[in-house]
Write a protein that holds these residues in place. Structure first.
Motif, PDB file in Angstrom:
ATOM      1  N   ASN A 289       1.748   3.081   4.680  1.00  0.00           N
ATOM      2  CA  ASN A 289       0.654   4.018   4.490  1.00  0.00           C
ATOM      3  C   ASN A 289      -0.627   3.371   4.979  1.00  0.00           C
ATOM      4  O   ASN A 289      -0.661   2.172   5.256  1.00  0.00           O
ATOM      5  CB  ASN A 289       0.532   4.476   3.035  1.00  0.00           C
TER       6      ASN A 289
ATOM      7  N   ILE B 253      -4.911   2.900   4.774  1.00  0.00           N
ATOM      8  CA  ILE B 253      -6.072   2.909   3.886  1.00  0.00           C
ATOM      9  C   ILE B 253      -7.322   3.088   4.728  1.00  0.00           C
ATOM     10  O   ILE B 253      -7.553   2.344   5.685  1.00  0.00           O
ATOM     11  CB  ILE B 253      -6.165   1.588   3.103  1.00  0.00           C
TER      12      ILE B 253
ATOM     13  N   LYS C  54      -3.588  -1.124   7.525  1.00  0.00           N
ATOM     14  CA  LYS C  54      -2.211  -0.729   7.244  1.00  0.00           C
ATOM     15  C   LYS C  54      -1.728  -1.370   5.941  1.00  0.00           C
ATOM     16  O   LYS C  54      -2.019  -2.531   5.649  1.00  0.00           O
ATOM     17  CB  LYS C  54      -1.294  -1.135   8.389  1.00  0.00           C
ATOM     18  N   ASP C  55      -0.964  -0.625   5.169  1.00  0.00           N
ATOM     19  CA  ASP C  55      -0.334  -1.125   3.960  1.00  0.00           C
ATOM     20  C   ASP C  55       1.150  -0.781   4.020  1.00  0.00           C
ATOM     21  O   ASP C  55       1.544   0.211   4.639  1.00  0.00           O
ATOM     22  CB  ASP C  55      -0.983  -0.489   2.721  1.00  0.00           C
TER      23      ASP C  55
ATOM     24  N   GLY D 194       1.343   8.219   3.818  1.00  0.00           N
ATOM     25  CA  GLY D 194       0.136   8.962   3.477  1.00  0.00           C
ATOM     26  C   GLY D 194      -1.094   8.068   3.558  1.00  0.00           C
ATOM     27  O   GLY D 194      -1.024   6.900   3.967  1.00  0.00           O
ATOM     28  N   TRP D 195      -2.230   8.661   3.175  1.00  0.00           N
ATOM     29  CA  TRP D 195      -3.513   7.981   3.210  1.00  0.00           C
ATOM     30  C   TRP D 195      -3.935   7.579   1.807  1.00  0.00           C
ATOM     31  O   TRP D 195      -3.563   8.239   0.821  1.00  0.00           O
ATOM     32  CB  TRP D 195      -4.601   8.888   3.797  1.00  0.00           C
ATOM     33  N   SER D 196      -4.750   6.546   1.698  1.00  0.00           N
ATOM     34  CA  SER D 196      -5.399   6.222   0.447  1.00  0.00           C
ATOM     35  C   SER D 196      -6.765   5.639   0.768  1.00  0.00           C
ATOM     36  O   SER D 196      -7.045   5.251   1.899  1.00  0.00           O
ATOM     37  CB  SER D 196      -4.566   5.196  -0.350  1.00  0.00           C
ATOM     38  N   GLY D 197      -7.616   5.584  -0.229  1.00  0.00           N
ATOM     39  CA  GLY D 197      -8.952   5.013   0.001  1.00  0.00           C
ATOM     40  C   GLY D 197      -9.977   6.097   0.256  1.00  0.00           C
ATOM     41  O   GLY D 197      -9.654   7.290   0.318  1.00  0.00           O
TER      42      GLY D 197
END
Length: 240
Positions: free
Chosen positions: A5, A7, A192-193, A237-240
């Motif tokens: 996912n 960030i 990237k995570d 997906g996205w986070s942050g």
């Protein structure tokens, strides 16, 4: 299958702020500036002799060139055959209609009847038709002619034909008269995570992560991020 996912570490504001740039008594000053950032480029393939952008110096045979040659002020042309386009912007000044003067200038070289459609935008997303640029001259445009009063953040030039030795509209430069300081810039960073891998690109151009994961964008710019997972990975997906 590995997953990753992304960030968004810092986010570009996409809210267009209404700013009173000039008070009624303010003195309006103008300064010539050239487009200094390439936001988007598309080669249509309308000239079968080239599979990518071409151009060069007047009088010499056309060669492949990077579309960024259209930036600044030089004598190298970028040819835009039918359907090809470039979108450029100004990070060095604020471009807005000024009464009593033309505001935008598109220079073309070569008397072959080439033409291009010119569009302008205040958010790099919605574009308004400004007019048609002609061949072998510098075509000037007045934003007042179409009632456009918002700051112009980007200009799109679309080739209309395949005429001439360098088939297409041979653009040399995009110049404007500025009436304000440079727009405020905001950084956008992608990291990237997860254990998977992939690439993230942006529209407007700028981010091609993991090679280039940070870019500054002018206030009001709408930025779209496209994640493309590598084989064996999936985007979560996205986070942050």
């Amino acid at each position: 299958m590995k997953r990753f996912n992304l960030i968004v570490a810092a986010f570009v504001t996409i809210i267009m702020v209404s700013i009173g740039i000039f008070e009624a008594h303010a003195e309006i000053t103008s300064e010539e500036v050239y487009a200094d950032v390439l936001l988007e480029a598309y080669y249509s393939g309308a000239n079968p002799d080239f599979d990518d952008f071409y151009g060069g110096l007047d009088g010499e045979s056309p060669v492949n060139v990077d579309p960024s040659v259209v930036l600044g002020n030089n004598e190298i042309c970028l040819s835009l055959p039918t359907g090809s386009f470039v979108t450029v912007g100004f990070t060095n000044a604020t471009i807005i209609d000024t009464p009593g003067q033309d505001d935008l200038f598109i220079r073309e070289t070569g008397p072959a009847g080439d033409q291009a459609e010119v569009y302008i935008s205040s958010d790099n997303n919605e574009f308004v038709f400004l007019g048609t640029a002609k061949d072998n001259v510098t075509t000037s445009f007045d934003f007042e002619d179409i009632g456009f009063s918002e700051p112009v953040t980007s200009v799109k030039i679309v080739g209309l034909d395949n005429n001439g030795f360098y088939p297409g509209f041979d653009i040399i430069s995009v110049k404007a008269l500025s009436v304000g300081p440079p727009p405020k810039l905001y950084p956008l960073t992608v990291t990237k995570d997860g254990t998977g891998n992939g690439t993230v690109t942006s529209i407007p151009l700028g981010i091609i992560c993991p090679n280039d994961c940070e870019e500054d964008y002018a206030e009001g710019t709408e930025v779209s991020l496209l994640p493309i997972p590598d084989p064996g990975s999936s985007f979560v997906g996205w986070s942050g």
